[in-house]
Motif scaffolding. Structure first.
Motif, PDB file in Angstrom:
ATOM      1  N   VAL A  82       0.899  -1.291  -0.123  1.00 29.12           N
ATOM      2  CA  VAL A  82      -0.063   0.139  -0.112  1.00 29.12           C
ATOM      3  C   VAL A  82       0.698   1.266  -0.109  1.00 29.12           C
ATOM      4  N   TYR A  83       2.123   1.234   0.610  1.00 29.72           N
ATOM      5  CA  TYR A  83       2.995   2.207   0.904  1.00 29.72           C
ATOM      6  C   TYR A  83       3.536   2.802  -0.544  1.00 29.72           C
ATOM      7  N   PHE A  84       3.764   1.777  -1.233  1.00 35.67           N
ATOM      8  CA  PHE A  84       4.407   1.986  -2.698  1.00 35.67           C
ATOM      9  C   PHE A  84       3.359   2.643  -3.497  1.00 35.67           C
ATOM     10  N   ILE A  86       2.093   7.799   4.543  1.00 28.52           N
ATOM     11  CA  ILE A  86       3.223   8.034   4.444  1.00 28.52           C
ATOM     12  C   ILE A  86       3.692   8.293   6.003  1.00 28.52           C
ATOM     13  N   LEU A  87       2.999   9.020   6.821  1.00 31.19           N
ATOM     14  CA  LEU A  87       3.349   9.084   8.221  1.00 31.19           C
ATOM     15  C   LEU A  87       3.359   7.685   8.926  1.00 31.19           C
ATOM     16  N   MET A  88       2.130   6.946   8.746  1.00 34.72           N
ATOM     17  CA  MET A  88       2.180   5.732   9.128  1.00 34.72           C
ATOM     18  C   MET A  88       3.360   5.035   8.695  1.00 34.72           C
ATOM     19  N   THR A  89       3.743   4.833   7.347  1.00 32.89           N
ATOM     20  CA  THR A  89       5.085   4.062   7.202  1.00 32.89           C
ATOM     21  C   THR A  89       6.350   4.412   7.832  1.00 32.89           C
ATOM     22  N   THR A  90       6.592   5.860   7.844  1.00 32.63           N
ATOM     23  CA  THR A  90       7.601   6.358   8.741  1.00 32.63           C
ATOM     24  C   THR A  90       7.499   6.053  10.144  1.00 32.63           C
ATOM     25  N   SER A  91       6.426   5.898  10.735  1.00 26.48           N
ATOM     26  CA  SER A  91       6.395   5.623  11.957  1.00 26.48           C
ATOM     27  C   SER A  91       6.588   4.008  12.115  1.00 26.48           C
ATOM     28  N   LEU A 116       1.648  10.428  -4.084  1.00 26.51           N
ATOM     29  CA  LEU A 116       2.336  11.492  -3.547  1.00 26.51           C
ATOM     30  C   LEU A 116       3.430  12.395  -3.904  1.00 26.51           C
ATOM     31  N   ALA A 117       4.363  11.342  -4.489  1.00 27.69           N
ATOM     32  CA  ALA A 117       5.602  12.114  -4.950  1.00 27.69           C
ATOM     33  C   ALA A 117       5.597  13.004  -6.103  1.00 27.69           C
TER      34      ALA A 117
END
Length: 236
Positions: free
Chosen positions: A79-81, A110-115, A87-88
């Motif tokens: 899902v992140y990809f 993206i914040l969830m992935t970063t966390s 977003l990019a």
């Protein structure tokens, strides 16, 4: 906060691909993001059973649960990809709009992935310890796959643990750093995460260099005998 707390609830220690490979019941229940759907389902049941959101109106509870569902599903790298691909271009074209709900939704993903990947943004000693714990989980899955007659991926194969540093450098380059780049473009004050991640990447490079150095031998520290010196001089 609730999504972050519950995003790995009842994780079995295997990834979605393995669940599909062994025909796990979760693989029959959900067509994608099997683990993430399971995490959300259990979280929603706990919230319901313990009446954690009972002070909210029904419509507000529904909104909170839907937000949690989205956030937890965003911890699936697949899902992140997809989110990153959307977003990019917005960030590159300086078209990100805080007033646009869809844009904010992408950012939350993206914040969830970063966390979820924040262990890579710790000082190298901490990041390495986190990585080693994760690899042990990977190797347990690889052992199961080999017992089933399959050849595990390198990152799941404890026989190829020597590849860990190179695999981590690749993972940081392909997954983590692009995520952090997006984040720092929108939130410049998160740049220390990027700095730590680059230092962690450099730490893995140093691991490779150290593993490639010639091993110490006793002869390196023992004074040569007279005959060996004479023989060396004759050869020169």
């Amino acid at each position: 906060m609730l999504a972050g707390l519950c995003h790995d609830l009842d994780h079995p220690g295997y990834n979605n691909n393995f669940l599909k490979l062994c025909k796990h019941p979760l693989a029959h229940m959900y067509t994608s993001s099997q683990l993430e759907h399971h995490h959300y389902f259990l979280a929603s049941k706990i919230i319901e059973d313990k009446k954690l959101l009972s002070k909210l109106e029904a419509s507000e509870r529904e909104a909170v649960l839907e937000e949690m569902r989205y956030d937890i599903l965003c911890t699936d790298l697949a899902v992140y990809f997809a989110l990153r691909a959307q977003l990019a271009p917005l960030v590159a074209d300086r078209a990100f709009n805080w007033a646009d709900t869809a844009h904010r939704r992408l950012l939350k993903g993206i914040l969830m992935t970063t966390s979820d990947l924040s262990g890579c943004c710790k000082p190298f000693g901490v990041a390495k310890a986190v990585t080693e714990s994760i690899y042990e989980e990977f190797y347990n899955q690889g052992d199961r796959e080999r017992a089933m007659g399959y050849t595990p991926l390198s990152m799941m194969d404890r026989k190829r643990r020597v590849n860990q540093p190179a695999e981590q450098i690749q993972f940081l380059s392909v997954v983590v750093l692009p995520c952090l780049m997006l984040l720092t473009n929108i939130f410049p004050n998160t740049s220390p995460l990027m700095d730590n991640c680059r230092e962690t990447q450099e730490g893995w490079h140093e691991e490779i260099e150290m593993r490639g150095m010639r091993l110490w031998r006793q002869d390196d520290s023992t004074p040569p005998s007279r005959s060996r010196v004479l023989l060396k001089e004759e050869n020169n």
